[in-house]
Design a protein around this motif. Structure first.
Motif, PDB file in Angstrom:
ATOM      1  N   SER A 144       0.831  -1.207   0.000  1.00 46.86           N
ATOM      2  CA  SER A 144       0.000   0.000   0.000  1.00 46.86           C
ATOM      3  C   SER A 144       0.862   1.253   0.000  1.00 46.86           C
ATOM      4  CB  SER A 144      -0.931   0.002   1.208  1.00 46.86           C
ATOM      5  OG  SER A 144      -1.828  -1.084   1.168  1.00 46.86           O
ATOM      6  N   PHE A 145       1.903   1.258   0.813  1.00 44.17           N
ATOM      7  CA  PHE A 145       2.760   2.435   0.884  1.00 44.17           C
ATOM      8  C   PHE A 145       3.594   2.595  -0.381  1.00 44.17           C
ATOM      9  CE2 PHE A 145       1.422   2.497   5.187  1.00 44.17           C
ATOM     10  CZ  PHE A 145       1.634   3.782   5.638  1.00 44.17           C
ATOM     11  N   ALA A 146       3.944   1.487  -1.008  1.00 41.68           N
ATOM     12  CA  ALA A 146       4.670   1.589  -2.281  1.00 41.68           C
ATOM     13  C   ALA A 146       3.786   2.233  -3.341  1.00 41.68           C
ATOM     14  CB  ALA A 146       5.122   0.201  -2.737  1.00 41.68           C
ATOM     15  N   LEU A 147       2.519   1.846  -3.411  1.00 41.52           N
ATOM     16  CA  LEU A 147       1.600   2.433  -4.381  1.00 41.52           C
ATOM     17  C   LEU A 147       1.363   3.911  -4.099  1.00 41.52           C
ATOM     18  CD1 LEU A 147      -1.010  -0.466  -4.614  1.00 41.52           C
ATOM     19  CD2 LEU A 147       0.580   0.238  -6.403  1.00 41.52           C
ATOM     20  N   VAL A 148       1.182   4.250  -2.842  1.00 41.13           N
ATOM     21  CA  VAL A 148       0.985   5.658  -2.481  1.00 41.13           C
ATOM     22  C   VAL A 148       2.243   6.463  -2.779  1.00 41.13           C
ATOM     23  CG1 VAL A 148       0.590   7.234  -0.542  1.00 41.13           C
ATOM     24  CG2 VAL A 148      -0.781   5.155  -0.761  1.00 41.13           C
ATOM     25  N   GLY A 149       3.400   5.878  -2.534  1.00 36.56           N
ATOM     26  CA  GLY A 149       4.654   6.562  -2.850  1.00 36.56           C
ATOM     27  C   GLY A 149       4.800   6.834  -4.335  1.00 36.56           C
ATOM     28  N   MET A 150       4.331   5.909  -5.162  1.00 34.32           N
ATOM     29  CA  MET A 150       4.377   6.111  -6.619  1.00 34.32           C
ATOM     30  C   MET A 150       3.573   7.336  -7.024  1.00 34.32           C
ATOM     31  SD  MET A 150       3.874   2.101  -7.673  1.00 34.32           S
ATOM     32  CE  MET A 150       3.680   2.344  -9.430  1.00 34.32           C
ATOM     33  N   ALA A 151       2.337   7.411  -6.533  1.00 35.18           N
ATOM     34  CA  ALA A 151       1.480   8.542  -6.889  1.00 35.18           C
ATOM     35  C   ALA A 151       2.031   9.856  -6.355  1.00 35.18           C
ATOM     36  CB  ALA A 151       0.064   8.306  -6.354  1.00 35.18           C
ATOM     37  N   ALA A 152       2.536   9.830  -5.123  1.00 27.42           N
ATOM     38  CA  ALA A 152       3.038  11.063  -4.502  1.00 27.42           C
ATOM     39  C   ALA A 152       4.301  11.566  -5.202  1.00 27.42           C
ATOM     40  CB  ALA A 152       3.309  10.818  -3.022  1.00 27.42           C
ATOM     41  N   PHE A 153       5.193  10.657  -5.560  1.00 26.13           N
ATOM     42  CA  PHE A 153       6.423  11.096  -6.220  1.00 26.13           C
ATOM     43  C   PHE A 153       6.128  11.605  -7.630  1.00 26.13           C
ATOM     44  CE2 PHE A 153      10.604  10.422  -8.288  1.00 26.13           C
ATOM     45  CZ  PHE A 153      11.375  11.187  -7.434  1.00 26.13           C
ATOM     46  N   PHE A 154       5.229  10.938  -8.331  1.00 25.29           N
ATOM     47  CA  PHE A 154       4.796  11.426  -9.633  1.00 25.29           C
ATOM     48  C   PHE A 154       4.238  12.839  -9.503  1.00 25.29           C
ATOM     49  CE2 PHE A 154       1.413  12.233 -12.648  1.00 25.29           C
ATOM     50  CZ  PHE A 154       1.963  11.876 -13.870  1.00 25.29           C
ATOM     51  N   THR A 155       3.392  13.043  -8.501  1.00 22.14           N
ATOM     52  CA  THR A 155       2.794  14.353  -8.282  1.00 22.14           C
ATOM     53  C   THR A 155       3.851  15.401  -7.956  1.00 22.14           C
ATOM     54  OG1 THR A 155       0.723  13.381  -7.514  1.00 22.14           O
ATOM     55  CG2 THR A 155       1.194  15.635  -6.820  1.00 22.14           C
ATOM     56  N   ALA A 156       4.816  15.041  -7.138  1.00 20.30           N
ATOM     57  CA  ALA A 156       5.854  15.992  -6.746  1.00 20.30           C
ATOM     58  C   ALA A 156       6.680  16.453  -7.937  1.00 20.30           C
ATOM     59  CB  ALA A 156       6.767  15.356  -5.689  1.00 20.30           C
ATOM     60  N   VAL A 157       6.946  15.555  -8.859  1.00 23.16           N
ATOM     61  CA  VAL A 157       7.786  15.887 -10.010  1.00 23.16           C
ATOM     62  C   VAL A 157       6.985  16.581 -11.111  1.00 23.16           C
ATOM     63  CG1 VAL A 157       9.242  14.930 -11.840  1.00 23.16           C
ATOM     64  CG2 VAL A 157       9.411  14.030  -9.514  1.00 23.16           C
ATOM     65  N   VAL A 158       5.825  16.013 -11.440  1.00 23.57           N
ATOM     66  CA  VAL A 158       5.045  16.510 -12.569  1.00 23.57           C
ATOM     67  C   VAL A 158       4.050  17.582 -12.148  1.00 23.57           C
ATOM     68  CG1 VAL A 158       3.503  15.795 -14.449  1.00 23.57           C
ATOM     69  CG2 VAL A 158       5.324  14.270 -13.691  1.00 23.57           C
ATOM     70  N   ARG A 159       3.647  17.565 -10.880  1.00 28.86           N
ATOM     71  CA  ARG A 159       2.669  18.487 -10.303  1.00 28.86           C
ATOM     72  C   ARG A 159       1.299  18.297 -10.937  1.00 28.86           C
ATOM     73  NH1 ARG A 159       4.829  22.690  -7.961  1.00 28.86           N
ATOM     74  NH2 ARG A 159       6.629  21.302  -8.048  1.00 28.86           N
ATOM     75  N   ALA A 160       0.897  17.034 -11.033  1.00 29.81           N
ATOM     76  CA  ALA A 160      -0.417  16.683 -11.573  1.00 29.81           C
ATOM     77  C   ALA A 160      -1.032  15.640 -10.648  1.00 29.81           C
ATOM     78  CB  ALA A 160      -0.295  16.154 -12.997  1.00 29.81           C
ATOM     79  N   PRO A 161      -1.557  16.062  -9.491  1.00 30.55           N
ATOM     80  CA  PRO A 161      -2.021  15.094  -8.490  1.00 30.55           C
ATOM     81  C   PRO A 161      -3.185  14.227  -8.948  1.00 30.55           C
ATOM     82  CG  PRO A 161      -2.616  17.358  -7.878  1.00 30.55           C
ATOM     83  CD  PRO A 161      -1.659  17.452  -9.020  1.00 30.55           C
ATOM     84  N   PHE A 162      -4.142  14.805  -9.665  1.00 34.53           N
ATOM     85  CA  PHE A 162      -5.289  14.020 -10.110  1.00 34.53           C
ATOM     86  C   PHE A 162      -4.837  12.931 -11.080  1.00 34.53           C
ATOM     87  CE2 PHE A 162      -9.590  13.973 -12.396  1.00 34.53           C
ATOM     88  CZ  PHE A 162     -10.149  13.149 -11.428  1.00 34.53           C
ATOM     89  N   THR A 163      -3.936  13.285 -11.989  1.00 30.48           N
ATOM     90  CA  THR A 163      -3.389  12.290 -12.917  1.00 30.48           C
ATOM     91  C   THR A 163      -2.649  11.199 -12.156  1.00 30.48           C
ATOM     92  OG1 THR A 163      -3.140  14.004 -14.607  1.00 30.48           O
ATOM     93  CG2 THR A 163      -1.931  11.954 -14.932  1.00 30.48           C
ATOM     94  N   GLY A 164      -1.855  11.592 -11.157  1.00 30.94           N
ATOM     95  CA  GLY A 164      -1.099  10.619 -10.383  1.00 30.94           C
ATOM     96  C   GLY A 164      -1.988   9.624  -9.673  1.00 30.94           C
ATOM     97  N   VAL A 165      -3.065  10.109  -9.065  1.00 31.03           N
ATOM     98  CA  VAL A 165      -3.994   9.224  -8.360  1.00 31.03           C
ATOM     99  C   VAL A 165      -4.646   8.246  -9.328  1.00 31.03           C
ATOM    100  CG1 VAL A 165      -6.174   9.142  -7.093  1.00 31.03           C
ATOM    101  CG2 VAL A 165      -4.438  10.834  -6.469  1.00 31.03           C
ATOM    102  N   LEU A 166      -5.183   8.759 -10.429  1.00 31.93           N
ATOM    103  CA  LEU A 166      -5.860   7.891 -11.394  1.00 31.93           C
ATOM    104  C   LEU A 166      -4.898   6.903 -12.048  1.00 31.93           C
ATOM    105  CD1 LEU A 166      -8.266  10.423 -13.148  1.00 31.93           C
ATOM    106  CD2 LEU A 166      -8.868   8.608 -11.541  1.00 31.93           C
ATOM    107  N   LEU A 167      -3.667   7.344 -12.305  1.00 38.06           N
ATOM    108  CA  LEU A 167      -2.690   6.474 -12.952  1.00 38.06           C
ATOM    109  C   LEU A 167      -2.402   5.246 -12.092  1.00 38.06           C
ATOM    110  CD1 LEU A 167      -0.824   6.270 -15.440  1.00 38.06           C
ATOM    111  CD2 LEU A 167       0.938   7.433 -14.103  1.00 38.06           C
ATOM    112  N   ILE A 168      -2.191   5.452 -10.801  1.00 36.57           N
ATOM    113  CA  ILE A 168      -1.869   4.333  -9.916  1.00 36.57           C
ATOM    114  C   ILE A 168      -3.084   3.434  -9.724  1.00 36.57           C
ATOM    115  CG2 ILE A 168      -1.091   3.693  -7.613  1.00 36.57           C
ATOM    116  CD1 ILE A 168       0.995   4.979  -9.593  1.00 36.57           C
ATOM    117  N   ILE A 169      -4.265   4.018  -9.614  1.00 41.18           N
ATOM    118  CA  ILE A 169      -5.475   3.211  -9.472  1.00 41.18           C
ATOM    119  C   ILE A 169      -5.667   2.316 -10.695  1.00 41.18           C
ATOM    120  CG2 ILE A 169      -7.998   3.317  -9.441  1.00 41.18           C
ATOM    121  CD1 ILE A 169      -7.756   5.751  -7.606  1.00 41.18           C
ATOM    122  N   GLU A 170      -5.500   2.876 -11.886  1.00 41.87           N
ATOM    123  CA  GLU A 170      -5.731   2.099 -13.101  1.00 41.87           C
ATOM    124  C   GLU A 170      -4.624   1.077 -13.357  1.00 41.87           C
ATOM    125  OE1 GLU A 170      -8.164   4.231 -16.372  1.00 41.87           O
ATOM    126  OE2 GLU A 170      -6.676   5.692 -15.707  1.00 41.87           O
TER     127      GLU A 170
END
Length: 443
Positions: free
Chosen positions: A376-402
């Motif tokens: 769970s923390f690995a998946l959340v870390g993926m979305a959070a790091f993507f968001t931190a770099v790209v600054r697209a939180p909604f995309t990051g959340v949906l990307l990891i879910i899908e």
């Protein structure tokens, strides 16, 4: 304004949206989406199978050598030639350099003209040449830009207006991300959140139809397998949400540093040995990556295989730390020659490692009376790091879910991505594609 005037204005706006022009635009977007599904899916398939064949070839060279010489020589030679050729191809279309997302965004902001048709084969074959030997680059960058080019060419063939052509160019780019990761909702979010950064009825409609047709063609031809296999997850409790928030803050700090790391690598590559041809310098970098692929194949590549291993709990803390250091450096080194390759997939691996390490640290603290789920923390870390770099939180959340099917983690993903966005904004760290776009015009 009178009620009659207001009613007339609303009716005029509805007519503009639903009139003949929008139907034509939607039809062209559908045609473009079909092309993206086929070309993007073929690129994905060839990359996966090409990488598998190259890995098998390296194993053969380890056992039997390379035409009478040690196998590592063959690995360095072939990788160097492939990556040097990939960078040489960029000479024929400079807009094909790097991820390509920054150029798509520049087009939307009317800072650049749409990429010419020749970018499509350069991105296709250049991306394969760069990534098959093991460069830490993502397939999404080339796929997004190839999709944008397909959209642009369809706009020209069907003689759309200049404004609609620009809109189609960027909207169809979302179909590229959808096909790259089999993530249609993330592709839609990426266009609206990162590329256009505004929502209009026209942009939403053509993005929806382009993504729908592209993902349908992709799944029909290449299957509908989910990217990552994960065990059954448990819904996060309040205590876990607090830990996810802390993880988001930590990963946000890392994301700001990673952005600087990418830019430092680009600047170092361009200023080191400036009299040597860029393609030759890229070949030297490729030879080095070829040696790593020969001796440590688990360190190289886009990162999807390593992410799956992290999600399968195949790494202890020491192995995770080693892999984090390697991928942190290799990500910058691989992107520095401005090869046709993206940033997303390598980002996801760094995020997964960070989240897994954080969970292992929490579980190691004896004072805590509970254990947390590393996956769970690995998946959340993926979305959070993507968001931190790209600054697209909604995309990051949906990307990891899908990509994982972990919809039950949505609250944790949201909390971590919000915290990652807040800390990077507080630090004044711009999104990576903003920095790359500025650099594109400063050269």
């Amino acid at each position: 304004m009178s009620d009659s005037t207001s009613t007339h204005t609303t009716h005029s706006e509805s007519s503009e949206i639903l009139g003949l022009n929008i139907w034509r635009l939607v039809a062209v977007a559908a045609v473009a989406g079909i092309g993206v599904g086929f070309i993007g899916g073929t690129f994905h398939w060839m990359l996966v199978h090409g990488s598998e064949r190259f890995s098998a070839l390296l194993e053969h060279w380890k056992a039997d050598g390379f035409y009478g010489v040690p196998g590592w020589i063959g690995a360095a030679l072939i990788a160097g030639i492939c990556i040097g050729l990939a960078r040489w191809l960029v000479y024929f279309a400079p807009s094909a350099a790097g991820s390509g997302v920054q150029h798509v965004e520049a087009v939307m902001r009317k800072e650049a003209d749409p990429a010419p048709l020749r970018v499509l084969p350069i991105k296709f074959f250049g991306g394969l040449l760069a990534m098959v030997p093991g460069m830490a680059l993502g397939r999404e960058g080339p796929t997004i830009q190839m999709a944008a080019v397909i959209g642009s060419q369809c706009g020209r063939i069907f003689r759309l207006s200049k404004e609609d052509g620009f809109l189609l160019y960027t909207a169809v780019a979302g179909a590229g991300l959808s096909v790259a990761f089999n993530a249609p909702m993330a592709g839609i979010a990426f266009v609206l959140e990162e590329v256009t950064r505004k929502i209009t009825t026209r942009s939403v409609l053509i993005t929806l139809i382009a993504v729908a047709t592209s993902i349908t063609v992709f799944r029909a031809l290449f299957g509908n397998a989910i990217s990552f296999s994960i065990p059954t997850l448990v819904a996060p409790e309040l205590g876990n949400l607090i830990l996810y928030a802390i993880l988001g803050l930590i990963v946000g700090l890392m994301g700001a540093l990673y952005n600087r790391n990418i830019l430092f690598g680009l600047n170092l590559f361009s200023t080191t040995m400036p009299n040597i041809p860029v393609a030759l310098k890229a070949a030297f970098v490729g030879a080095g990556v070829g040696l790593i692929a020969y001796w440590q194949p688990s360190w190289v590549g886009g990162g999807e295989l390593q992410v799956q291993q992290v999600l399968s709990n195949n790494f202890g803390a020491q192995a995770l730390i080693t892999l984090l250091i390697v991928r942190w450096l290799l990500g910058s080194i691989s992107y520095s020659p401005s090869l046709p390759g993206g940033l997303f997939a390598p980002l996801l691996l760094v995020g997964a490692i960070s989240g897994a390490l954080f969970a292992q640290l929490i579980n190691f603290i004896p004072a805590l009376a509970f254990q947390v789920d590393t996956v769970s923390f690995a998946l959340v870390g993926m979305a959070a790091f993507f968001t931190a770099v790209v600054r697209a939180p909604f995309t990051g959340v949906l990307l990891i879910i899908e990509m994982s099917g972990g919809v039950i983690l949505t609250p944790g993903l949201l909390v971590a991505c919000v915290c990652a966005t807040l800390i990077t904004s507080y630090m004044g760290s711009p999104p990576i594609y903003d920095s790359l776009r500025e650099r594109m015009f400063s050269r």
